[in-house]
Design a protein around this motif. Structure first.
Motif, PDB file in Angstrom:
ATOM      1  N   THR A  82       0.778  -1.080   0.016  1.00 50.24           N
ATOM      2  CA  THR A  82       0.007   0.149   0.083  1.00 50.24           C
ATOM      3  C   THR A  82       0.933   1.250  -0.073  1.00 50.24           C
ATOM      4  O   THR A  82       0.337   2.306  -0.189  1.00 50.24           O
ATOM      5  CB  THR A  82      -0.847   0.124   1.244  1.00 50.24           C
ATOM      6  OG1 THR A  82      -0.329  -0.076   2.406  1.00 50.24           O
ATOM      7  CG2 THR A  82      -1.803  -1.179   1.238  1.00 50.24           C
ATOM      8  N   THR A  83       2.246   1.165   0.024  1.00 56.42           N
ATOM      9  CA  THR A  83       2.849   2.150   0.091  1.00 56.42           C
ATOM     10  C   THR A  83       4.181   1.935  -0.863  1.00 56.42           C
ATOM     11  O   THR A  83       4.383   0.839  -1.103  1.00 56.42           O
ATOM     12  CB  THR A  83       3.716   2.389   1.581  1.00 56.42           C
ATOM     13  OG1 THR A  83       4.510   1.234   1.938  1.00 56.42           O
ATOM     14  CG2 THR A  83       2.615   2.903   2.417  1.00 56.42           C
ATOM     15  N   LEU A  84       4.684   3.187  -1.414  1.00 55.41           N
ATOM     16  CA  LEU A  84       5.632   3.036  -2.386  1.00 55.41           C
ATOM     17  C   LEU A  84       7.177   3.012  -1.789  1.00 55.41           C
ATOM     18  O   LEU A  84       7.543   3.431  -0.772  1.00 55.41           O
ATOM     19  CB  LEU A  84       5.860   4.465  -3.233  1.00 55.41           C
ATOM     20  CG  LEU A  84       4.570   4.768  -4.215  1.00 55.41           C
ATOM     21  CD1 LEU A  84       4.666   6.058  -4.642  1.00 55.41           C
ATOM     22  CD2 LEU A  84       4.649   3.629  -5.333  1.00 55.41           C
ATOM     23  N   THR A  85       7.822   1.784  -2.291  1.00 54.02           N
ATOM     24  CA  THR A  85       9.241   1.722  -1.697  1.00 54.02           C
ATOM     25  C   THR A  85      10.335   2.392  -2.727  1.00 54.02           C
ATOM     26  O   THR A  85       9.884   3.024  -3.584  1.00 54.02           O
ATOM     27  CB  THR A  85       9.601  -0.057  -1.752  1.00 54.02           C
ATOM     28  OG1 THR A  85       9.725  -0.356  -3.149  1.00 54.02           O
ATOM     29  CG2 THR A  85       8.578  -0.602  -1.187  1.00 54.02           C
ATOM     30  N   ASP A  86      11.485   2.322  -2.089  1.00 54.44           N
ATOM     31  CA  ASP A  86      12.645   3.042  -2.881  1.00 54.44           C
ATOM     32  C   ASP A  86      12.958   2.402  -4.294  1.00 54.44           C
ATOM     33  O   ASP A  86      12.965   2.944  -5.280  1.00 54.44           O
ATOM     34  CB  ASP A  86      14.171   3.120  -2.112  1.00 54.44           C
ATOM     35  CG  ASP A  86      14.202   3.950  -0.999  1.00 54.44           C
ATOM     36  OD1 ASP A  86      13.122   4.886  -0.990  1.00 54.44           O
ATOM     37  OD2 ASP A  86      14.908   4.071  -0.179  1.00 54.44           O
ATOM     38  N   HIS A  87      12.585   1.045  -4.204  1.00 54.92           N
ATOM     39  CA  HIS A  87      12.440   0.319  -5.603  1.00 54.92           C
ATOM     40  C   HIS A  87      11.263   0.944  -6.374  1.00 54.92           C
ATOM     41  O   HIS A  87      11.738   1.285  -7.841  1.00 54.92           O
ATOM     42  CB  HIS A  87      12.211  -1.200  -5.265  1.00 54.92           C
ATOM     43  CG  HIS A  87      12.199  -1.910  -6.482  1.00 54.92           C
ATOM     44  ND1 HIS A  87      13.568  -2.309  -7.420  1.00 54.92           N
ATOM     45  CD2 HIS A  87      11.196  -2.285  -7.354  1.00 54.92           C
ATOM     46  CE1 HIS A  87      12.977  -2.851  -8.290  1.00 54.92           C
ATOM     47  NE2 HIS A  87      11.739  -3.273  -8.455  1.00 54.92           N
ATOM     48  N   ASP A  88      10.421   1.130  -6.033  1.00 56.93           N
ATOM     49  CA  ASP A  88       9.302   1.599  -6.910  1.00 56.93           C
ATOM     50  C   ASP A  88       9.283   3.044  -7.373  1.00 56.93           C
ATOM     51  O   ASP A  88       9.231   3.425  -8.585  1.00 56.93           O
ATOM     52  CB  ASP A  88       7.890   1.937  -6.111  1.00 56.93           C
ATOM     53  CG  ASP A  88       7.272   0.335  -5.626  1.00 56.93           C
ATOM     54  OD1 ASP A  88       7.493  -0.706  -6.268  1.00 56.93           O
ATOM     55  OD2 ASP A  88       6.675   0.276  -4.356  1.00 56.93           O
ATOM     56  N   ILE A  89      10.258   3.786  -6.653  1.00 53.71           N
ATOM     57  CA  ILE A  89      10.441   5.271  -6.832  1.00 53.71           C
ATOM     58  C   ILE A  89      11.447   5.269  -7.887  1.00 53.71           C
ATOM     59  O   ILE A  89      11.464   5.920  -8.899  1.00 53.71           O
ATOM     60  CB  ILE A  89      10.932   6.044  -5.582  1.00 53.71           C
ATOM     61  CG1 ILE A  89       9.571   6.097  -4.513  1.00 53.71           C
ATOM     62  CG2 ILE A  89      11.551   7.485  -5.827  1.00 53.71           C
ATOM     63  CD1 ILE A  89       9.977   6.661  -3.302  1.00 53.71           C
ATOM     64  N   ALA A  90      12.508   4.215  -7.760  1.00 55.29           N
ATOM     65  CA  ALA A  90      13.534   4.194  -8.780  1.00 55.29           C
ATOM     66  C   ALA A  90      13.176   3.917 -10.047  1.00 55.29           C
ATOM     67  O   ALA A  90      13.594   4.232 -11.039  1.00 55.29           O
ATOM     68  CB  ALA A  90      14.716   3.085  -8.312  1.00 55.29           C
ATOM     69  N   ALA A  91      12.163   2.970  -9.986  1.00 52.48           N
ATOM     70  CA  ALA A  91      11.522   2.314 -11.289  1.00 52.48           C
ATOM     71  C   ALA A  91      10.689   3.511 -11.953  1.00 52.48           C
ATOM     72  O   ALA A  91      10.765   3.617 -13.175  1.00 52.48           O
ATOM     73  CB  ALA A  91      10.700   1.176 -10.907  1.00 52.48           C
ATOM     74  N   LEU A  92      10.185   4.214 -11.389  1.00 50.94           N
ATOM     75  CA  LEU A  92       9.395   5.326 -11.711  1.00 50.94           C
ATOM     76  C   LEU A  92      10.149   6.427 -12.389  1.00 50.94           C
ATOM     77  O   LEU A  92      10.124   6.943 -13.526  1.00 50.94           O
ATOM     78  CB  LEU A  92       8.496   6.065 -10.685  1.00 50.94           C
ATOM     79  CG  LEU A  92       7.051   5.132 -10.313  1.00 50.94           C
ATOM     80  CD1 LEU A  92       6.563   5.800  -8.997  1.00 50.94           C
ATOM     81  CD2 LEU A  92       6.024   4.982 -11.373  1.00 50.94           C
ATOM     82  N   GLY A  93      11.362   6.712 -11.566  1.00 47.43           N
ATOM     83  CA  GLY A  93      12.365   7.643 -12.150  1.00 47.43           C
ATOM     84  C   GLY A  93      13.045   7.218 -13.324  1.00 47.43           C
ATOM     85  O   GLY A  93      13.371   7.981 -14.181  1.00 47.43           O
ATOM     86  N   ALA A  94      13.138   5.782 -13.727  1.00 48.50           N
ATOM     87  CA  ALA A  94      13.510   5.402 -14.725  1.00 48.50           C
ATOM     88  C   ALA A  94      12.456   5.173 -16.058  1.00 48.50           C
ATOM     89  O   ALA A  94      12.798   4.692 -17.090  1.00 48.50           O
ATOM     90  CB  ALA A  94      14.175   3.840 -14.925  1.00 48.50           C
ATOM     91  N   THR A  95      11.288   6.017 -15.544  1.00 49.86           N
ATOM     92  CA  THR A  95      10.116   6.139 -16.423  1.00 49.86           C
ATOM     93  C   THR A  95       9.301   4.840 -16.889  1.00 49.86           C
ATOM     94  O   THR A  95       8.711   4.463 -17.881  1.00 49.86           O
ATOM     95  CB  THR A  95      10.512   6.616 -18.185  1.00 49.86           C
ATOM     96  OG1 THR A  95      11.505   5.960 -18.757  1.00 49.86           O
ATOM     97  CG2 THR A  95      11.003   8.030 -17.709  1.00 49.86           C
ATOM     98  N   GLU A  96       9.649   4.043 -15.813  1.00 49.34           N
ATOM     99  CA  GLU A  96       9.047   2.611 -15.947  1.00 49.34           C
ATOM    100  C   GLU A  96       7.946   2.440 -14.793  1.00 49.34           C
ATOM    101  O   GLU A  96       7.388   3.407 -14.630  1.00 49.34           O
ATOM    102  CB  GLU A  96      10.077   1.345 -15.937  1.00 49.34           C
ATOM    103  CG  GLU A  96      11.173   1.536 -16.872  1.00 49.34           C
ATOM    104  CD  GLU A  96      10.751   1.018 -18.140  1.00 49.34           C
ATOM    105  OE1 GLU A  96      10.173  -0.002 -18.024  1.00 49.34           O
ATOM    106  OE2 GLU A  96      11.358   1.504 -18.959  1.00 49.34           O
ATOM    107  N   GLY A  97       7.971   1.473 -14.151  1.00 48.00           N
ATOM    108  CA  GLY A  97       6.840   1.116 -13.086  1.00 48.00           C
ATOM    109  C   GLY A  97       5.981   0.017 -13.293  1.00 48.00           C
ATOM    110  O   GLY A  97       5.581  -0.036 -14.482  1.00 48.00           O
ATOM    111  N   SER A  98       5.827  -1.113 -12.437  1.00 48.98           N
ATOM    112  CA  SER A  98       5.185  -2.203 -12.684  1.00 48.98           C
ATOM    113  C   SER A  98       3.366  -1.904 -12.585  1.00 48.98           C
ATOM    114  O   SER A  98       3.216  -0.596 -12.104  1.00 48.98           O
ATOM    115  CB  SER A  98       5.602  -3.098 -11.528  1.00 48.98           C
ATOM    116  OG  SER A  98       5.075  -2.650 -10.268  1.00 48.98           O
ATOM    117  N   ASP A  99       2.680  -2.743 -12.950  1.00 47.22           N
ATOM    118  CA  ASP A  99       1.293  -2.567 -12.800  1.00 47.22           C
ATOM    119  C   ASP A  99       1.161  -2.184 -11.508  1.00 47.22           C
ATOM    120  O   ASP A  99       0.077  -1.390 -11.181  1.00 47.22           O
ATOM    121  CB  ASP A  99       0.636  -3.932 -13.437  1.00 47.22           C
ATOM    122  CG  ASP A  99       0.751  -4.201 -14.841  1.00 47.22           C
ATOM    123  OD1 ASP A  99       1.275  -3.344 -15.367  1.00 47.22           O
ATOM    124  OD2 ASP A  99       0.384  -5.261 -15.283  1.00 47.22           O
TER     125      ASP A  99
END
Length: 459
Positions: free
Chosen positions: A6-23
């Motif tokens: 239910t919260t974003l992790t550093d891994h999620d933030i990094a994936a978003l920073g790379a213009t990615e991001g899982s479903d």
């Protein structure tokens, strides 16, 4: 069953920073926006209930509409939230909250705008209640020659603004009665669409083929697009063809670009410059997003499917970043316009600067992948040129972004991921001539900016 995060992790933030991001990461961004919308609507409904207004028919009708909306949400929340979470509900709700604050509606023309926005609560409540299969009767008002029911459609009513219309609803059908006109019957088909044999009824156009249906919304009076009326059938058909051809191009542009379409709720076709949104103006068309209209992309008609695909890739990065910064603070910078951005002629505040870097990084990746996938030499050459320009633009300002002391720890994770992704996009490199021209383009932009802003340094 494993409980989803239910919260974003550093891994999620990094994936978003790379213009990615899982479903699942994109779902968290969407859930955050939905929570924010529910809180905004709660503030709005409380303001309607407690507004210090002179008692009268308009105030009583607004409270009736608020009750209808709450009844719909209680009876069938998933159905009603198709309207509550609809992108264009957000800007309208924010305006209404502003109008209902003590001392609001004091500028010339504000009283008329406030009355119109608050009256739209009836259309929104009726749409939510229709989705929820409630039986009810309520009063609506005509604006711009029609009565609009968000996500359902609109009825042409050639009557003055503010003319009262009666809506009676039962399971799967609506009756709209305007003074001096015949009653229009609207029915729901098995797919959930609302149709009518009455030629006055305008059906919203739906774009299919992506991860979810997307409305081409030329009916909702959101006042963002400066539209004077709905699109002609030929214009709708043209948009549908562009959409159909853009979908495979987004697939060629990478899995992330295709997956991000799950965030898209509607495309609002522009007939003039959008108002109250961030605008990306290109040589051939313009597009924009609004932080309060998550999932909406406003766009003029693009000349090609590739332009539409690139515009969506660009604007959905803004949507992602806005949703992320509602959940996580990335920086502590203020609003001073201190930063040079090679894609804009005006100095940018840090947040706008960050948004621009992020969107152009995604475009650099999109155009690179498209260049590698295309067979047509001219289209491939165009894609390489666009990739080289976007990559060079980010390259010119990335050191400033990385060197900022205003980044939070989460912001540092995000920007480091931007830098890593930018480095990855160096390979494969575009043809050498494109790199030379892109570098010259950025340096020319820098020189022109310094001439226009002689007292500033390129920060």
């Amino acid at each position: 069953m494993k409980t989803p995060p239910t919260t974003l992790t550093d891994h999620d933030i990094a994936a978003l920073g790379a213009t990615e991001g899982s479903d699942s990461t994109l779902a968290l961004l969407t859930a955050g926006q939905h929570t924010r919308r529910l809180l905004l609507l709660r503030v709005l409904l409380d303001a309607v209930d407690t507004a210090d207004a002179t008692p009268g028919p308009a105030a009583a009708l607004a409270r009736h509409h608020a009750d209808l909306l709450e009844n719909a949400e209680r009876a069938a929340p998933d159905a009603a939230r198709r309207v509550l979470f609809y992108s264009l509900t957000g800007p309208w709700a924010e305006r209404c909250v502003k109008w209902l604050q003590p001392g609001a509606a004091t500028a010339p023309g504000d009283g008329e705008s406030a009355a119109r926005d608050i009256a739209h609560l009836g259309s929104l409540a009726a749409s939510a209640a229709a989705h929820a299969d409630l039986s009810f009767t309520t009063g609506l008002t005509v604006h711009d020659g029609r009565v609009t029911l968000p996500t359902l459609g609109a009825l042409r009513c050639p009557a003055p603004d503010g003319t009262a219309v009666t809506l009676t609803a039962g399971t799967g059908h609506l009756l709209l009665r305007a003074p001096g006109g015949s009653t229009a019957e609207i029915l729901r088909d098995p797919t959930g669409a609302w149709y009518s044999d009455d030629p006055r009824w305008l059906v919203p156009h739906t774009l299919h083929g992506g991860p979810r249906p997307v409305l081409l919304d030329d009916l909702d009076p959101g006042r963002l697009a400066n539209r004077s009326g709905p699109l002609a059938p030929a214009e709708r058909a043209h948009w549908a063809a562009l959409w159909h051809d853009a979908l495979p191009l987004l697939g060629h542009g990478g899995d992330a670009r295709a997956a991000e379409l799950a965030l898209l709720d509607c495309i609002v076709p522009l007939s003039g410059p959008p108002t109250g949104v961030g605008v990306n103006v290109g040589a051939s068309h313009s597009s924009g997003t609004s932080p309060s209209a998550f999932g909406a992309v406003l766009a003029s008609t693009p000349p090609t499917a590739a332009d539409l695909a690139a515009g969506l890739a660009h604007e959905l990065q803004h949507a992602k970043l806005c949703a992320l910064t509602d959940l996580v603070r990335l920086h502590t910078a203020g609003d001073a316009p201190d930063y040079w951005a090679p894609w804009r002629p005006d100095p940018r505040p840090f947040n706008g600067f960050l948004h621009g870097v992020y969107a152009h990084l995604a475009l650099a990746g999109f155009w690179q992948r498209l260049a590698l996938a295309l067979d047509d030499p001219a289209a491939r050459d165009h894609a390489w040129a666009a990739h080289a320009r976007c990559h060079a633009q980010v390259d010119a300002v990335l050191p400033v972004l990385r060197g900022s002391r205003r980044l939070t720890d989460a912001g540092r994770v995000f920007v480091d991921a931007i830098a890593a992704r930018h480095e990855e996009l160096r390979d494969p490199a575009p043809p050498h001539g494109h790199r030379i021209r892109a570098t010259a383009y950025v340096e020319t932009a820098r020189t022109l900016w310094l001439r226009q802003h002689p007292r500033r340094t390129v920060t």
